[in-house]
Structures are given as C-alpha cells and as structure tokens.
Design a protein around this motif. Sequence first.
Motif, PDB file in Angstrom:
ATOM      1  N   GLN A  63       0.710  -1.307  -0.023  1.00 58.66           N
ATOM      2  CA  GLN A  63      -0.103   0.088  -0.199  1.00 58.66           C
ATOM      3  C   GLN A  63       0.748   1.338   0.030  1.00 58.66           C
ATOM      4  OE1 GLN A  63      -0.473  -2.829   1.832  1.00 58.66           O
ATOM      5  NE2 GLN A  63      -2.473  -2.887   2.809  1.00 58.66           N
ATOM      6  N   LEU A  64       1.920   1.339   0.842  1.00 62.31           N
ATOM      7  CA  LEU A  64       2.807   2.236   0.820  1.00 62.31           C
ATOM      8  C   LEU A  64       3.454   2.690  -0.534  1.00 62.31           C
ATOM      9  CD1 LEU A  64       4.242   1.648   4.188  1.00 62.31           C
ATOM     10  CD2 LEU A  64       3.061   3.714   3.623  1.00 62.31           C
ATOM     11  N   ALA A  65       3.797   1.354  -1.433  1.00 58.08           N
ATOM     12  CA  ALA A  65       4.305   1.537  -2.582  1.00 58.08           C
ATOM     13  C   ALA A  65       3.192   2.101  -3.519  1.00 58.08           C
ATOM     14  CB  ALA A  65       4.999   0.230  -3.135  1.00 58.08           C
ATOM     15  N   ASP A  66       2.442   1.638  -3.588  1.00 57.54           N
ATOM     16  CA  ASP A  66       1.308   2.377  -4.439  1.00 57.54           C
ATOM     17  C   ASP A  66       0.935   3.768  -4.224  1.00 57.54           C
ATOM     18  OD1 ASP A  66       0.543  -0.197  -5.460  1.00 57.54           O
ATOM     19  OD2 ASP A  66      -1.115  -0.498  -4.312  1.00 57.54           O
ATOM     20  N   ALA A  67       0.871   4.204  -2.864  1.00 57.95           N
ATOM     21  CA  ALA A  67       0.820   5.719  -2.426  1.00 57.95           C
ATOM     22  C   ALA A  67       2.010   6.444  -2.982  1.00 57.95           C
ATOM     23  CB  ALA A  67       0.776   5.746  -1.049  1.00 57.95           C
ATOM     24  N   ALA A  68       3.285   5.852  -2.979  1.00 55.72           N
ATOM     25  CA  ALA A  68       4.320   6.769  -3.553  1.00 55.72           C
ATOM     26  C   ALA A  68       4.234   6.741  -4.983  1.00 55.72           C
ATOM     27  CB  ALA A  68       5.697   6.038  -2.974  1.00 55.72           C
ATOM     28  N   HIS A  69       4.022   5.473  -5.750  1.00 57.79           N
ATOM     29  CA  HIS A  69       4.094   5.642  -7.219  1.00 57.79           C
ATOM     30  C   HIS A  69       2.872   6.484  -7.567  1.00 57.79           C
ATOM     31  CE1 HIS A  69       6.469   1.654  -6.740  1.00 57.79           C
ATOM     32  NE2 HIS A  69       7.326   2.639  -6.416  1.00 57.79           N
ATOM     33  N   ARG A  70       1.883   6.505  -7.163  1.00 56.74           N
ATOM     34  CA  ARG A  70       0.827   7.321  -7.695  1.00 56.74           C
ATOM     35  C   ARG A  70       1.175   8.637  -7.739  1.00 56.74           C
ATOM     36  NH1 ARG A  70      -2.703   4.391  -4.332  1.00 56.74           N
ATOM     37  NH2 ARG A  70      -2.626   5.739  -2.753  1.00 56.74           N
ATOM     38  N   VAL A  71       1.955   9.371  -6.989  1.00 57.47           N
ATOM     39  CA  VAL A  71       2.497  10.517  -7.197  1.00 57.47           C
ATOM     40  C   VAL A  71       3.991  10.643  -7.684  1.00 57.47           C
ATOM     41  CG1 VAL A  71       0.720  11.437  -5.272  1.00 57.47           C
ATOM     42  CG2 VAL A  71       3.572  10.634  -4.681  1.00 57.47           C
ATOM     43  N   GLY A  72       4.666   9.723  -8.227  1.00 60.52           N
ATOM     44  CA  GLY A  72       5.782   9.807  -8.899  1.00 60.52           C
ATOM     45  C   GLY A  72       7.081   9.640  -7.844  1.00 60.52           C
ATOM     46  N   ALA A  73       6.834   9.489  -6.635  1.00 59.77           N
ATOM     47  CA  ALA A  73       7.583   9.227  -5.715  1.00 59.77           C
ATOM     48  C   ALA A  73       8.273   7.822  -5.490  1.00 59.77           C
ATOM     49  CB  ALA A  73       6.987   9.608  -4.286  1.00 59.77           C
ATOM     50  N   LEU A  74       9.157   7.661  -5.024  1.00 62.27           N
ATOM     51  CA  LEU A  74      10.032   6.329  -4.557  1.00 62.27           C
ATOM     52  C   LEU A  74       9.725   5.813  -3.222  1.00 62.27           C
ATOM     53  CD1 LEU A  74      13.377   6.971  -6.101  1.00 62.27           C
ATOM     54  CD2 LEU A  74      11.417   6.064  -7.279  1.00 62.27           C
ATOM     55  N   LEU A  75       9.586   4.468  -3.071  1.00 60.33           N
ATOM     56  CA  LEU A  75       9.470   3.848  -1.944  1.00 60.33           C
ATOM     57  C   LEU A  75      10.791   3.223  -1.320  1.00 60.33           C
ATOM     58  CD1 LEU A  75       7.781   2.862   0.334  1.00 60.33           C
ATOM     59  CD2 LEU A  75       7.563   0.573  -0.849  1.00 60.33           C
ATOM     60  N   VAL A  76      11.574   3.977  -0.359  1.00 62.88           N
ATOM     61  CA  VAL A  76      12.909   3.539   0.232  1.00 62.88           C
ATOM     62  C   VAL A  76      12.694   2.585   1.488  1.00 62.88           C
ATOM     63  CG1 VAL A  76      14.863   4.424   0.678  1.00 62.88           C
ATOM     64  CG2 VAL A  76      13.880   5.692  -0.946  1.00 62.88           C
ATOM     65  N   VAL A  77      13.210   1.587   1.482  1.00 62.31           N
ATOM     66  CA  VAL A  77      13.016   0.741   2.428  1.00 62.31           C
ATOM     67  C   VAL A  77      14.260   0.183   3.139  1.00 62.31           C
ATOM     68  CG1 VAL A  77      11.968  -1.514   3.461  1.00 62.31           C
ATOM     69  CG2 VAL A  77      10.791  -0.103   1.566  1.00 62.31           C
ATOM     70  N   GLY A  78      14.488   0.447   4.449  1.00 59.60           N
ATOM     71  CA  GLY A  78      15.614  -0.069   5.138  1.00 59.60           C
ATOM     72  C   GLY A  78      15.215  -1.414   5.839  1.00 59.60           C
ATOM     73  N   THR A  79      16.235  -2.297   5.494  1.00 61.21           N
ATOM     74  CA  THR A  79      15.945  -3.805   6.262  1.00 61.21           C
ATOM     75  C   THR A  79      17.117  -4.370   6.534  1.00 61.21           C
ATOM     76  OG1 THR A  79      14.796  -5.823   5.689  1.00 61.21           O
ATOM     77  CG2 THR A  79      16.185  -5.018   4.072  1.00 61.21           C
ATOM     78  N   ASP A  80      17.226  -5.548   7.395  1.00 61.27           N
ATOM     79  CA  ASP A  80      18.056  -6.252   7.609  1.00 61.27           C
ATOM     80  C   ASP A  80      18.244  -7.523   6.910  1.00 61.27           C
ATOM     81  OD1 ASP A  80      20.288  -7.959   9.059  1.00 61.27           O
ATOM     82  OD2 ASP A  80      19.680  -6.979  10.679  1.00 61.27           O
ATOM     83  N   PRO A  81      19.298  -7.744   6.017  1.00 60.64           N
ATOM     84  CA  PRO A  81      19.365  -8.798   5.178  1.00 60.64           C
ATOM     85  C   PRO A  81      19.051 -10.124   5.896  1.00 60.64           C
ATOM     86  CG  PRO A  81      21.353  -7.928   5.180  1.00 60.64           C
ATOM     87  CD  PRO A  81      20.478  -6.773   5.970  1.00 60.64           C
ATOM     88  N   ILE A  82      19.396 -10.287   7.314  1.00 64.45           N
ATOM     89  CA  ILE A  82      19.383 -11.556   7.862  1.00 64.45           C
ATOM     90  C   ILE A  82      17.673 -12.026   7.873  1.00 64.45           C
ATOM     91  CG2 ILE A  82      18.930 -11.166  10.367  1.00 64.45           C
ATOM     92  CD1 ILE A  82      21.265 -12.899  10.650  1.00 64.45           C
ATOM     93  N   THR A  83      16.921 -11.077   7.740  1.00 63.31           N
ATOM     94  CA  THR A  83      15.497 -11.545   7.742  1.00 63.31           C
ATOM     95  C   THR A  83      14.916 -12.157   6.571  1.00 63.31           C
ATOM     96  OG1 THR A  83      14.621  -9.236   6.789  1.00 63.31           O
ATOM     97  CG2 THR A  83      14.833  -9.323   8.964  1.00 63.31           C
ATOM     98  N   LEU A  84      15.903 -11.979   5.524  1.00 59.78           N
ATOM     99  CA  LEU A  84      15.177 -12.577   3.946  1.00 59.78           C
ATOM    100  C   LEU A  84      15.193 -13.828   3.791  1.00 59.78           C
ATOM    101  CD1 LEU A  84      16.829  -9.335   2.135  1.00 59.78           C
ATOM    102  CD2 LEU A  84      14.608  -9.586   3.202  1.00 59.78           C
ATOM    103  N   GLY A  85      15.694 -14.642   4.627  1.00 58.82           N
ATOM    104  CA  GLY A  85      15.402 -16.181   4.538  1.00 58.82           C
ATOM    105  C   GLY A  85      13.812 -16.701   4.623  1.00 58.82           C
TER     106      GLY A  85
END
Length: 462
Positions: free
Chosen positions: A230-252
């Motif tokens: 939903q946040l990605a949609d909200a950003a892209h509707r106005v031409g903005a970018l979604l920038v996400v910080g994560t910890d790669p150890i979660t991605l398994g």
Amino acid sequence: MTDPFIHPYIPNTAPASRQAMLDAVGAASVDEFYADVPADLRLGRDLDLPEPLVAEQDLVRHVGGLLRRNRAADPGRLFLGAGTYLHAVPAVVDEVINRSEFLTAYAGEPYEDHGRFQALFEYQSLMGELLNLDVVNVPTYDGYQAASTSLAMATRATGRRGVVLVSDAHPDKLSKVRDYVLPIADLIVVPTVGGEADLDAALTHIGPDTAAIWVESPSFHGALETRLPQLADAAHRVGALLVVGTDPITLGVIASPADLGADIVHGDIQSLGLHPWFGGAHAGFIAVDDDPRLVMEMPSRLFGLASTDVPGEYGFGDVAYDRTSFAVREEGKEWVGTAAALWGIAAGVYLSLMGPQGMVELGETLLARTAYARQVLTALPGVLDADDAVHFREFVLDLSAAALTAPALVTQLRAAGFEPGLALDDDRLLVCVTEQNTQTDIDELAAAFAAALADADKEKTA
C-alpha cells in the motif's frame, strides 16, 4: 602561561596563520564552524587529560588497566540489540578475512590485488540474489550512511525534496539522516500506530513534492511492516519512490522489500558474519533494479565484469566509474571515501556458507525464539507488549504497570549476569533475541525478571 601554544609541526596553531585562514573564509572565529552542533553536545571546557606518560611501559600499564575494566557478557545471557547484534559467526569467515591479501590491501587498488575485486563482485551477487535486486554497491561505512545516501538518491532521481518517514527508525540513524539530507530534503516523521505505519496519516503528507516514502522493516523496535504494497502504491501514484531499510538476515523467511514494491533497499550487513566488536563492525548496502535512472545516482563503487586493455579480455573492475567522486571529484553525486570492503567480503563468505536453506533455517529460528520470548516475558505480572505488530528478533516490553522501571530492571538483572535489553525510557525495554539465545536462556531470563519484580513488589508492600 599567557602566550598561545604554537605546535612546531602544525602551522595553523600560530595566531597569524590562524587569523589569515579565518579572514580567507570570512569567519570571525573558529566557533562559527560549529554553529550547527547543538550546545548540549559541546564540551564547553578543555579536555580532562592526564599528565603525559614518559615511558612506553607506563603507557602499556595504563592502557592495560583500562582494558581490564571491560566485562563480557555470556552470549546466552545477552539480550541487547538496538542496531548491533550478537549473531553466530562461522570460523571460516574470520579465517578468510584475516588473510593478508584481504586484510591489508587498501580498497583493492594495487594491480596485483584484483582478487579483492572478484570477492566483492561475489558479495554483490549474493546480496542481489538475497534481495532479489540487480545492482548492489560496494559497502558504505555503515547502514546509517546507506540510509542517508538512498534518500539523497531519491531526491536526485525525482527532483523533489519531500521525504516521509512512516516507521520507528533508530534514533541515531534518524539523527544521521536529518543532518545529511538537511540541505536537499524536507523530512517529515509520521508516528506509528501499533508499531506499524499509520497509512491514513501518511497519505496526508504525500503529494507532488514527495521524493520518497521511507520505511524501516524491521523497525528500531523490531516490528515488521505489513503495509509495504500500500505504501508503494501511495508513493508511485504521485511519482515518488519507496525507500526501505531492512536487515538482510530476515530475508530467508521474509519477502524482500523489492518484491513488495520498494524502489531502493538499504541496510546494514553487520548481522551477516560481522562481530559486535565494541559497537560492531558495520557496513551499509544499497540495492536497486537495473534501472539507469537509479543506478547512475549511486555514488558508491560497483564491481562487475569490465573490459581490459587487451581486446576481447575481461576482468573484474569498476562499472560506470564516471558516476563516482573518484572520477569527477567535486562534480560527483556525493563524496565517497574508503569503502568498508573487508566487511563486504566477510558477508559474502557468510552468505556462501549459509546458502538459501541456511538462511531459511536461521530466519525460522529467530522468528520462533522472538515469539517465545515475548510470550514468556509478557506472562509476568505487570509486563505487557508495547504493540501488537509481528516482530523479528526484537520487541518492546511495556513496564508501566510493573514493580520496576526499565532502567532499574536493567540494573538488577546486570547484577545477576544478564544484559536484558535497552531501556528506551522508564516504561519501555527493548529486548533482543538471536540464535545465540536458546529456549533455556530465555527461560532463565524470564526467571530473573520474575525474581527482580517479586523482590521489588515485596519492598513496596513491606
């Protein structure tokens, strides 16, 4: 002594030289250069330094005495995270990065040291696979810098200034980002609800001047953001970018932010085979799709397959080097200095040892132990969950109804040999659980919690 000290090897200590420098930049005093540093962070006095030690053996004794004051916690009794984590580091990681060709070579520059270029290319490739993104940079100094640069990239790519933070970011990271983007961006912080983004409130701040919506998942409190699409949609509707910080150890076990609509993903690789040495070995990553609009805004070095002076011959080297300040100096996107290259190699070795299945098993273990710790600790009298979000590795306990404040509980449990977490304030304790903390360790922490709370309750009713 009324005369100013003039150092024999530092010419700007001479009053005339110092005044000439001030005149050249139009400053009345050196104090003007520190105007942006808050007054409460300034010392306001001379450093309290001891008398100089006259012999080497005296210095060795002095430093040895300081080092002996350090006290290490048993890994199973350490529940302190807050940005630096005690994950298991395979012995092979240390063996590889202590090899002289990696440990001593500076940034892979010498021509006989191109093995480091390949090692970093392999790291970038492994990170790209984990993140499901095409382009990953050579590590920056730390995750704070990666966050700052990611948001600066968003302002350059969109030509806008607005940045909307919708997560509970680490306070120190937020401070770094504020300082870094101050000249180029306007940062708005939208308070979370239940540990996650308040989508309705965020939407009121997202508009035609928004460059990026900034999300941290996991957040500083360990909460996983479930509203990324939903946040990605909200950003892209106005031409903005979604920038996400994560910890790669979660991605398994957790979907990559890129799969949920993120345009730029950043974070710190400390969890991937780097020890928490006195605050950690830290290094930051930035990852994007193979989109020239974003790739060409990355100031960091990228290593890939590059042509050589020999026709038809290829090797490992810089890709699109002309983006960097190394190539164009003051015309660069941002100034980039020494990379944390050794830590990238460590993370690459770690990921190659773990493999996809290892990352899955680790992620499942962390999720299970986090949930178990929350369950047993919140079963204690007066101990509540601070929010109802799904958490990974860290969570916040609400102690407002407990017999002890968070700082007092930390003091009590330290005396019992535990580091129970970080006191955020009087009522909240941030607790961290890694694979180093077994179920038995968690049960022992809960027992120590219960004993401390019971003793405090008896004192109040006596």
